[in-house]
Design an enzyme around this catalytic site. Structure first.
Site, PDB file in Angstrom:
ATOM      1  N   SER A 155       0.811  -1.220   0.000  1.00 13.09           N
ATOM      2  CA  SER A 155       0.000   0.000   0.000  1.00 13.09           C
ATOM      3  C   SER A 155       0.844   1.270   0.000  1.00 13.09           C
ATOM      4  O   SER A 155       0.307   2.364  -0.181  1.00 13.09           O
ATOM      5  CB  SER A 155      -0.942   0.007   1.212  1.00 13.09           C
ATOM      6  OG  SER A 155      -0.216   0.070   2.422  1.00 13.09           O
ATOM      7  N   LYS A 201      -6.445   4.926   7.960  1.00 16.32           N
ATOM      8  CA  LYS A 201      -5.281   5.701   7.527  1.00 16.32           C
ATOM      9  C   LYS A 201      -5.607   7.191   7.434  1.00 16.32           C
ATOM     10  O   LYS A 201      -4.825   8.045   7.888  1.00 16.32           O
ATOM     11  CB  LYS A 201      -4.793   5.173   6.177  1.00 16.32           C
ATOM     12  CG  LYS A 201      -4.184   3.780   6.261  1.00 16.32           C
ATOM     13  CD  LYS A 201      -3.827   3.253   4.885  1.00 16.32           C
ATOM     14  CE  LYS A 201      -3.190   1.866   4.989  1.00 16.32           C
ATOM     15  NZ  LYS A 201      -2.866   1.298   3.661  1.00 16.32           N
TER      16      LYS A 201
END
Length: 636
Positions: free
Chosen positions: A501, A544
């Site tokens: 990611s 996040k």
């Protein structure tokens, strides 16, 4: 593309407004696939028609099976009471007799009367027994003892009931699996120093209690003891239950009750991984358990209307035994259930998780004297939960605020970017930024991943670095090798880095270093990338974004801070009210992109063509220097 505040969460208020005036509580909402499989399994008899039920986390198995049984009974069910009676020919081999359900006690009374009566006048009573308890085994036993008295029978006991059905149980659930609980046991006794067994020491297990009906077994508990699995398979293949010899290697006694015929439907309950392992490792499994009832953990609004989900919530509310919900509470509840699934159009079917939230909110409502649960109560319950679980996240953020971990959220820097990671601690996930830096130098085109060199890189992260290396080579080194090499690292990272990611952040950081273009430090970025620069979805996007937002809010929001995410993750956005409010006030931003070029333009405030032209010019200059050096070396 800048994302509007309205797109940062599901349409929870619209859904809440669609609540019907009446509901029918049901635990089976959204389970059509599994119900169809169970219907097929329950419509077929025989030894090779059992099923495996995939039970997702949070499902209340007993409630589900109970409701299934109320709608779909096993068509071949045929339950009997089972009695062991004294064998006139052997004290150690009692005989089994099956009787109509609920008639065991009546039979024993009549058997007692028969044996008490004079042999010459037993015929009417015998005929009554045979007519009242029509069974081949009853007829055989009566014929065996018709001329016997109590003195002719061995031992001191006439009979014992091992299974009786006082009411019609829908199914038997064996969720604590041991040899005794599943198969029963024959205990031993010591009489004047002699070890023996007797009729009253025979105790049936779940297999015999469910005989003629449906038995549900916890697969994980069963497989922990491999011997139990083998024994169960033998019973299902042979349709007979044989009692093991009582005792153990040290103490034993011969006692062998007659085998009982078994006619049963077995449903194994467990996770999908257990099902996959059984199929792979046990050659008999597919034959014995051909039906898979795959219960879902979510309810998709793309495939089904919203209305039935209110029936499910009504079931959860009833089982939770909480105060009624105010209309505004449903919007807050919808936000919670979609956050569990990580998709805007999928609602969670995790009954236990929803029950826990309802009960916490109910306690808060009762504490202030309310007679209904409001949205405020649900928000307060979630806030308390966040405070309970957020200690590690708070310590991590404090380390950044105090400067122990360096993360810049303002200014511009060449070759430095804020990536986003997710950390799991004690079952709680939270996001935090991580500083990624890149430097370039004269070389042969290699990209050195310092984390990999220091053995702090997982295999998936290594793959991500190799993919971004392939992208750079595809764009800038198609015809000849680059004269630049680069190094890249996760700064102040002292544990293994894994996952892809951050590959988009690493690629942008490298391109910034190559083009000598500064990156806006107020923007953090997450996303995976392929060899053609397309940006791909990642996990934990909400955690996040919220992790970076909390850091920026603590330092002070400037209006220039935000997060860049893959456009493929838009359907997963379900952010906190604080983030949504900040985006609505334009003091924090969320951007969605599809290609690395879009990310570069946001991060550097320059067009992709200009950046790439700058990189190519730099590479050409180095290639020219390399040619001149090579010519000089040929002559000297």
């Amino acid at each position: 593309m800048r994302i509007a505040a309205t797109a940062l969460q599901p349409q929870i208020n619209e859904w809440a407004s669609q609540r019907p005036s009446t509901t029918s509580p049901s635990a089976l909402v959204g389970q059509q696939r599994a119900l169809s499989a169970l219907q097929q399994a329950l419509s077929i008899g025989g030894r090779y028609a059992h099923g495996f039920v995939v039970t997702p986390a949070g499902m209340r198995t007993y409630d589900v099976l109970n409701e299934v049984e109320s709608k779909q009974q096993w068509l071949h069910a045929n339950k009997f009471d089972w009695v062991y009676v004294a064998n006139p020919e052997s004290a150690y081999e009692p005989l089994c007799v099956n009787l109509p359900s609920g008639k065991a006690n009546d039979f024993l009374v009549k058997l007692w009367e028969l044996l008490q009566a004079d042999v010459s006048i037993r015929s009417p009573l015998r005929d009554f027994i045979l007519e009242t308890f029509p069974s081949e085994r009853v007829a055989k036993y009566i014929a065996l003892v018709i001329d016997k008295t109590f003195e002719d029978l061995p031992g001191s006991e006439l009979a014992t009931i091992i299974v009786t059905h006082s009411e019609n149980e829908p199914f038997i659930l064996c969720d604590r699996v041991t040899e005794a609980s599943l198969f029963g046991s024959i205990r031993l006794q010591s009489v004047e120093g002699t070890i023996s067994s007797d009729l009253h020491l025979i105790e049936a297990g779940a297999v015999l209690k469910a005989n003629g009906g449906v038995l549900a077994i916890d697969a994980e508990e069963l497989l922990i003891q491999p011997g139990l699995w083998r024994k169960l398979k033998y019973i299902l293949r042979t349709s007979e239950f044989h009692w093991p010899q009582p005792g153990d290697a040290n103490i034993a006694a011969y006692y062998q009750p007659e085998a009982i015929p078994v006619h049963i439907k077995v449903l194994l309950l467990g996770e999908r991984d257990i099902y996959a392992q059984l199929r792979e490792l046990d050659r008999d499994f597919d034959n014995l358990f051909p039906y898979l009832a795959d219960f879902s953990s979510h309810y998709s609004l793309q495939n089904a209307p919203l209305a039935p989900y209110f029936d499910y919530l009504s079931y959860v509310e009833r089982e939770s035994a909480v105060l009624p919900l105010e209309p505004d509470a449903y919007a807050a509840l919808f936000k919670f259930v979609t956050r569990i699934t990580d998709f805007q159009t999928e609602l969670s079917l995790d009954t236990i998780a929803i029950m826990q939230l309802m009960r916490e909110a109910c306690a808060l409502a009762q504490a202030i004297g309310n007679d209904k649960i409001s949205a405020r109560d649900i928000h307060q319950a979630l806030k308390q939960r966040h405070e309970r679980d957020g200690y590690i996240a708070e310590l991590s953020r404090r380390a950044i605020i105090e400067g122990q971990v360096y993360i810049a959220t303002e200014g511009q820097v060449v070759g430095q970017i804020n990536g986003l990671t997710v950390i799991t601690a004690g079952g709680h996930e939270f996001g935090e930024p991580t500083r990624i830096t890149a430097t370039v130098h004269y070389g042969d085109g290699d990209i050195i991943d310092i984390d990999r060199k220091s053995e702090l890189s997982g295999s998936i992260h290594t793959k991500g670095v190799m993919i971004l290396s392939a992208y750079i080579a595809n764009v800038f080194a198609r015809n000849e090798a680059m004269a630049l090499s680069a190094t890249i690292v996760f700064e102040q990272s002292y544990h293994e880095v894994d996952g892809d990611s951050a590959s988009l952040a690493e690629l942008c950081c490298l391109l910034s270093a190559l083009a000598e273009a500064p990156i806006q430090q107020g923007l953090a970025i997450t996303g995976a990338v392929d060899q053609f620069g397309r940006v791909q979805a990642i996990g934990a996007v909400n955690e996040k974004i919220e992790g970076y937002f909390e850091l920026c809010r603590t330092r002070g929001l400037t209006g220039k801070q935000g997060v860049i995410i893959p456009a493929a993750n838009l359907s997963q956005l379900n952010l906190s009210d604080d983030v949504i409010q900040a985006v609505n006030n334009e003091i924090f931003h969320v951007y969605a992109i599809e290609h690395v070029g879009e990310a570069l333009e946001l991060l550097t405030q320059a067009e992709q063509k200009q950046l790439y032209a700058r990189i190519e010019q730099r590479l050409n200059e180095l290639q020219q220097i390399e040619r001149e050096v090579s010519w000089w070396r040929r002559w000297f």
